[in-house]
Write a protein that holds these residues in place. Structure first.
Motif, PDB file in Angstrom:
ATOM      1  N   GLN A   1      21.985  66.943  54.319  1.00  0.00           N
ATOM      2  CA  GLN A   1      22.346  66.709  55.722  1.00  0.00           C
ATOM      3  C   GLN A   1      23.836  66.412  55.856  1.00  0.00           C
ATOM      4  O   GLN A   1      24.498  66.878  56.789  1.00  0.00           O
ATOM      5  CB  GLN A   1      21.528  65.547  56.279  1.00  0.00           C
ATOM      6  CG  GLN A   1      20.038  65.818  56.359  1.00  0.00           C
ATOM      7  CD  GLN A   1      19.255  64.597  56.782  1.00  0.00           C
ATOM      8  OE1 GLN A   1      19.754  63.742  57.494  1.00  0.00           O
ATOM      9  NE2 GLN A   1      18.016  64.502  56.333  1.00  0.00           N
TER      10      GLN A   1
ATOM     11  N   ASN B   1      15.955  57.488  53.569  1.00  0.00           N
ATOM     12  CA  ASN B   1      15.115  57.803  52.427  1.00  0.00           C
ATOM     13  C   ASN B   1      15.231  56.604  51.490  1.00  0.00           C
ATOM     14  O   ASN B   1      16.278  56.377  50.891  1.00  0.00           O
ATOM     15  CB  ASN B   1      15.595  59.090  51.744  1.00  0.00           C
ATOM     16  CG  ASN B   1      14.750  59.484  50.558  1.00  0.00           C
ATOM     17  OD1 ASN B   1      14.361  58.637  49.755  1.00  0.00           O
ATOM     18  ND2 ASN B   1      14.481  60.770  50.426  1.00  0.00           N
TER      19      ASN B   1
ATOM     20  N   THR C   1      19.554  63.263  52.073  1.00  0.00           N
ATOM     21  CA  THR C   1      20.761  62.862  52.806  1.00  0.00           C
ATOM     22  C   THR C   1      21.962  63.710  52.423  1.00  0.00           C
ATOM     23  O   THR C   1      22.774  64.084  53.277  1.00  0.00           O
ATOM     24  CB  THR C   1      21.067  61.379  52.548  1.00  0.00           C
ATOM     25  OG1 THR C   1      19.938  60.600  52.937  1.00  0.00           O
ATOM     26  CG2 THR C   1      22.288  60.924  53.343  1.00  0.00           C
TER      27      THR C   1
ATOM     28  N   ARG D   1      23.669  60.811  57.602  1.00  0.00           N
ATOM     29  CA  ARG D   1      22.391  61.460  57.890  1.00  0.00           C
ATOM     30  C   ARG D   1      22.388  62.093  59.278  1.00  0.00           C
ATOM     31  O   ARG D   1      23.173  61.719  60.143  1.00  0.00           O
ATOM     32  CB  ARG D   1      21.247  60.436  57.780  1.00  0.00           C
ATOM     33  CG  ARG D   1      20.998  59.969  56.363  1.00  0.00           C
ATOM     34  CD  ARG D   1      19.886  58.950  56.309  1.00  0.00           C
ATOM     35  NE  ARG D   1      18.606  59.469  56.793  1.00  0.00           N
ATOM     36  CZ  ARG D   1      17.772  60.218  56.066  1.00  0.00           C
ATOM     37  NH1 ARG D   1      18.082  60.530  54.819  1.00  0.00           N
ATOM     38  NH2 ARG D   1      16.631  60.637  56.578  1.00  0.00           N
ATOM     39  N   ARG D   2      21.494  63.035  59.449  1.00  0.00           N
ATOM     40  CA  ARG D   2      21.351  63.700  60.758  1.00  0.00           C
ATOM     41  C   ARG D   2      20.966  62.676  61.817  1.00  0.00           C
ATOM     42  O   ARG D   2      21.498  62.676  62.927  1.00  0.00           O
ATOM     43  CB  ARG D   2      20.290  64.803  60.658  1.00  0.00           C
ATOM     44  CG  ARG D   2      20.163  65.662  61.903  1.00  0.00           C
ATOM     45  CD  ARG D   2      19.056  66.692  61.745  1.00  0.00           C
ATOM     46  NE  ARG D   2      19.281  67.567  60.619  1.00  0.00           N
ATOM     47  CZ  ARG D   2      18.531  67.592  59.511  1.00  0.00           C
ATOM     48  NH1 ARG D   2      17.495  66.764  59.381  1.00  0.00           N
ATOM     49  NH2 ARG D   2      18.788  68.422  58.528  1.00  0.00           N
TER      50      ARG D   2
ATOM     51  N   VAL E   1      28.510  59.957  51.499  1.00  0.00           N
ATOM     52  CA  VAL E   1      27.218  59.265  51.490  1.00  0.00           C
ATOM     53  C   VAL E   1      27.384  57.845  50.963  1.00  0.00           C
ATOM     54  O   VAL E   1      26.759  56.905  51.462  1.00  0.00           O
ATOM     55  CB  VAL E   1      26.187  60.047  50.649  1.00  0.00           C
ATOM     56  CG1 VAL E   1      24.886  59.247  50.502  1.00  0.00           C
ATOM     57  CG2 VAL E   1      25.899  61.405  51.289  1.00  0.00           C
TER      58      VAL E   1
ATOM     59  N   TYR F   1      26.075  55.615  54.264  1.00  0.00           N
ATOM     60  CA  TYR F   1      24.817  56.339  54.055  1.00  0.00           C
ATOM     61  C   TYR F   1      24.191  56.785  55.374  1.00  0.00           C
ATOM     62  O   TYR F   1      23.798  57.940  55.526  1.00  0.00           O
ATOM     63  CB  TYR F   1      23.843  55.446  53.276  1.00  0.00           C
ATOM     64  CG  TYR F   1      22.481  56.054  53.078  1.00  0.00           C
ATOM     65  CD1 TYR F   1      22.252  56.954  52.047  1.00  0.00           C
ATOM     66  CD2 TYR F   1      21.421  55.746  53.941  1.00  0.00           C
ATOM     67  CE1 TYR F   1      21.004  57.533  51.874  1.00  0.00           C
ATOM     68  CE2 TYR F   1      20.162  56.316  53.764  1.00  0.00           C
ATOM     69  CZ  TYR F   1      19.965  57.204  52.730  1.00  0.00           C
ATOM     70  OH  TYR F   1      18.731  57.774  52.560  1.00  0.00           O
TER      71      TYR F   1
END
Length: 225
Positions: free
Chosen positions: A67, A196, A64, A189-190, A181, A185
């Motif tokens: 990304q 994850n 993450t 991310r993409r 993040v 979170y």
């Protein structure tokens, strides 16, 4: 011989602090946490297991933070003149004081969540402490009306000062990625519909540890009294 550190043990009001941290996290991610299931947990590992179980996103093994860096870098290129943005690039160089707040707001709009990356200047925080000290003196001399009015003023002053900070809490883009993040979170991310699980668990543990003023390992090894 190195002294073995005793594990942290939750007692009394510390359980309230833990409950408050859990409530904040659950509200932040809008989780339908079952109070009965929470009451049945016996240790920190089971708390983390329970909370992670409410996230139903597709599981991936990707990173993450990586990304998040690429996502943030793409956005930063839009609002800065720096072409070569690296994790160690300093935020003060990317965002000079002029228009800093406005440009960070634009970054937050593109990300879809607030970073809360600013802090007030130190002298303003010192002024709040001095004001508080004056209230303590008034209380000592039983000037309770002035103390009450002062507390109200202090509350509003604190809100204004901390909501209008202009200095960065973190120094570099890499540190901002970590903060990003932690703050959201999934939007970091993409694909926000993926996760994850190992990373998520670590993130939640750090969130609680920070709320409780503990080191990550100290929190993970904590016992219930």
């Amino acid at each position: 011989m190195e002294e073995v550190k005793e594990p942290f043990v939750f007692k009394g009001y510390q359980y309230e602090d833990l409950d408050y941290a859990i409530e904040n996290f659950v509200n932040e991610y809008d989780l339908p946490l079952d109070p009965q299931k929470l009451a049945e947990v016996r240790n920190v590992a089971e708390i983390l297991d329970l909370i992670v179980s409410y996230f139903k996103q597709e599981k991936r093994e990707d990173c993450t933070s990586q990304q998040a860096f690429y996502k943030l870098r793409t956005i930063l290129h839009k609002y800065t003149n720096e072409s070569d943005i690296k994790p160690n690039t300093r935020l003060e160089e990317l965002f000079p004081k002029q228009n800093r707040i406005e440009n960070i707001k634009r970054v937050e709009e593109d990300l879809g969540f607030k970073l809360k990356v600013f802090k007030p200047k130190e002298y303003k925080v010192l002024m709040l402490w001095l004001f508080f000290f004056v209230l303590v003196i008034f209380a000592f001399f039983q000037q309770f009306l002035l103390v009450t009015l002062g507390i109200v003023v202090l509350y509003f002053l604190r809100g204004i000062i901390f909501e209008n900070g202009e200095e960065f809490k973190v120094d570099t883009v890499g540190e901002l990625v970590k903060l990003m993040v932690e703050k959201n979170y999934f939007k970091s991310r993409r694909d926000p519909n993926t996760m994850n699980e190992k990373e998520l668990r670590e993130m939640i543990a750090k969130y609680f540890a920070d709320c409780l003023g503990l080191e990550r390992e100290e929190f993970l090894n904590a016992k219930f009294g």
